[in-house]
Design an enzyme around this catalytic site. Structure first.
Site: not given
Ligand code: XLS
Ligand code: NI
Ligand code: NI
Length: 446
Positions: A102, A105, A269
């Site tokens: 990000h 970061d 994810e």
């Molecule tokens: C949060 C998300 C974040 C994204 C990127 O839960 O997984 O880490 O992958 O903003």
């Molecule tokens: Ni994520």
């Molecule tokens: Ni996440």
């Protein structure tokens, strides 16, 4: 200056019998699998936020507990420079091809938009140099539109357009950074794009604001010559109670409704699947079936826990099921496997970062080899004979006609009448589970 003295050279591959936790048993970067290297199949990316910025905090322990020597510096920018040094030392010692970040970061927020931009520019130029020195590449970039207090009621979905403008400013620069560093993707994870109560929320309007925001970002990026893909990252909840990007199904509908499908794919994810009470493979399959599986955040959630625990993926079965889908669609052209995982609060040494990434890379590498065996044998998975046979009726006769839209309900009624009761066929789930177990636990993989 070294930040990881416990590892003095790149982590070696030692083969399945090694018991050295600082060596790979399965991940052999240059090994060929079905004509391509393991590195190219898996496209691992280290997540900058968890690995270098995480402190192990939780709601009952707001102070960082991890030992992170790169934070010992007098100013936020000096911390950022050291963190970048530590990050590239880690990438090269671990031997990963990619990283993700990000904007906030890699560089701190300044006191004004202009100062924040200057900070980001400096670090991006440093990162560019380090990339060319090491060969490590950016997989995707994104903007943190959830951490700052101004985003409490959302970024693009904020009731105040002045906040929308701040989010737009950040995304513009994060896209610039992604282009400058050669990323092939740009992620939108809408952490605060959701709501807590409908008593004070116009949900229909907020969804339109979000679509307008995404459209602006795409238009800007294409004007700058960005040729990569945008990824929407579904998550059901946390930090918002109701997130607009609930799961892959919601996101696909959103992209269709607002005509964004040509520019977007999904970043799926594992832990977010858990939060939507889906399995990881369900979400992957949903995206893949729509031709929209772009990238994957390969962490792991805990069943029954209502928040993102972001454990490192360690389950062979989950990895095999995931890679069956990813290999089934010919890999991830635009994205890769981003860890998006953190070591536990109790794992506070820097060496724990190596143990975690190595173990997770190894389980995926082993899974890749198993999946290759499964695909060669041609039994399991979408391309396998068992699923092919199950739907064979749709490839001939009336089955084929009905899929081609060349029949009517009347014709099907006649057909049903003339056929009588179709014979029932077992789904053989337990038999197939047992075949899968053989691959997971009995087949010798080296
Ligand atoms: C949060 C998300 C974040 C994204 C990127 O839960 O997984 O880490 O992958 O903003
Ligand atoms: Ni994520
Ligand atoms: Ni996440």
């Amino acid at each position: 200056m070294t930040f990881f003295p416990e590892v003095d050279e790149p982590i070696p591959y030692q083969g399945p019998d090694s018991r050295d936790p600082l060596a790979f048993r399965y991940y052999d970067r240059t090994r060929k699998v079905a004509g391509s290297t393991m590195e190219r199949h898996l496209k691992f990316a280290v997540a900058y936020w968890h690995t270098f910025k995480g402190g192990g905090q939780d709601p009952f322990g707001p102070d960082p507990v991890y030992d992170r020597p790169w934070n010992d510096a007098p100013t936020p920018m000096e911390v950022a420079r050291r963190t970048l040094d530590a990050a590239f030392e880690f990438f090269t010692k671990l031997g990963v091809p990619y990283y993700c970040f990000h904007d906030r970061d890699i560089a701190p927020e300044g006191d004004s938009v202009a100062e924040s931009n200057d900070y980001l520019d400096e670090i991006v130029q440093r990162a560019k140099l380090k990339q060319s020195e090491t060969g490590v590449k950016l997989l995707w970039g994104t903007a943190n539109l959830f951490g700052h207090p101004r985003y409490t009621h959302g970024a693009a979905t904020n009731p105040d357009p002045r906040v929308f403008a701040h989010a737009a400013a950040q995304v513009r620069r994060a896209i610039d950074a992604t282009i400058e560093l050669g990323g092939s993707g740009y992620v939108f994870w809408g952490g605060r794009e959701g709501y807590t109560s409908l008593i004070n929320t116009d949900m229909g309007r907020e969804r339109e604001q979000m679509a307008a925001f995404l459209r602006l970002a795409v238009d800007y990026a294409r004007r700058q010559g960005f040729q990569g893909k945008f990824f929407l990252e579904p998550k059901a909840r946390e930090p918002s109670i109701h997130q607009y990007d609930f799961d892959c199904g919601h996101c696909l509908n959103f992209l269709r409704e607002f005509d964004l499908r040509d520019d977007f794919m999904l970043n799926v994810e594992a832990n977010h699947a858990t939060l939507a009470t889906h399995s990881f493979e369900h979400e992957l399959a949903t995206a893949a079936a729509a031709g929209m599986l772009g990238s994957v955040d390969i962490n792991r959630g805990l069943e029954g826990v209502g928040w993102d625990t972001d454990n490192f993926a360690m389950s062979l079965r989950e990895c095999v099921l995931a890679l069956l889908i990813i290999r089934g669609q010919g890999g991830l052209r635009w994205g890769g496997l981003n860890f998006d995982a953190k070591v536990r609060r109790g794992s506070f040494d820097t060496v724990d970062l190596f143990y975690a990434h190595i173990a997770s890379m190894d389980v995926f590498a082993k899974a890749l080899l198993i999946v290759e065996r499964v695909r060669q044998d041609g039994v399991l998975g979408l391309a396998g004979e068992r699923i092919r046979e199950r739907y064979a009726g749709y490839r001939r006769g009336l089955g084929r006609k009905l899929m081609a839209g060349e029949t009517t309900l009347e014709e099907l009624e006649d057909w049903a009448g003339s056929l009588g009761e179709p014979p029932r066929t077992s789904g053989r789930q337990e038999e197939l589970e047992s075949i899968l177990n053989d691959y997971l636990y009995s087949t010798r993989i080296e």
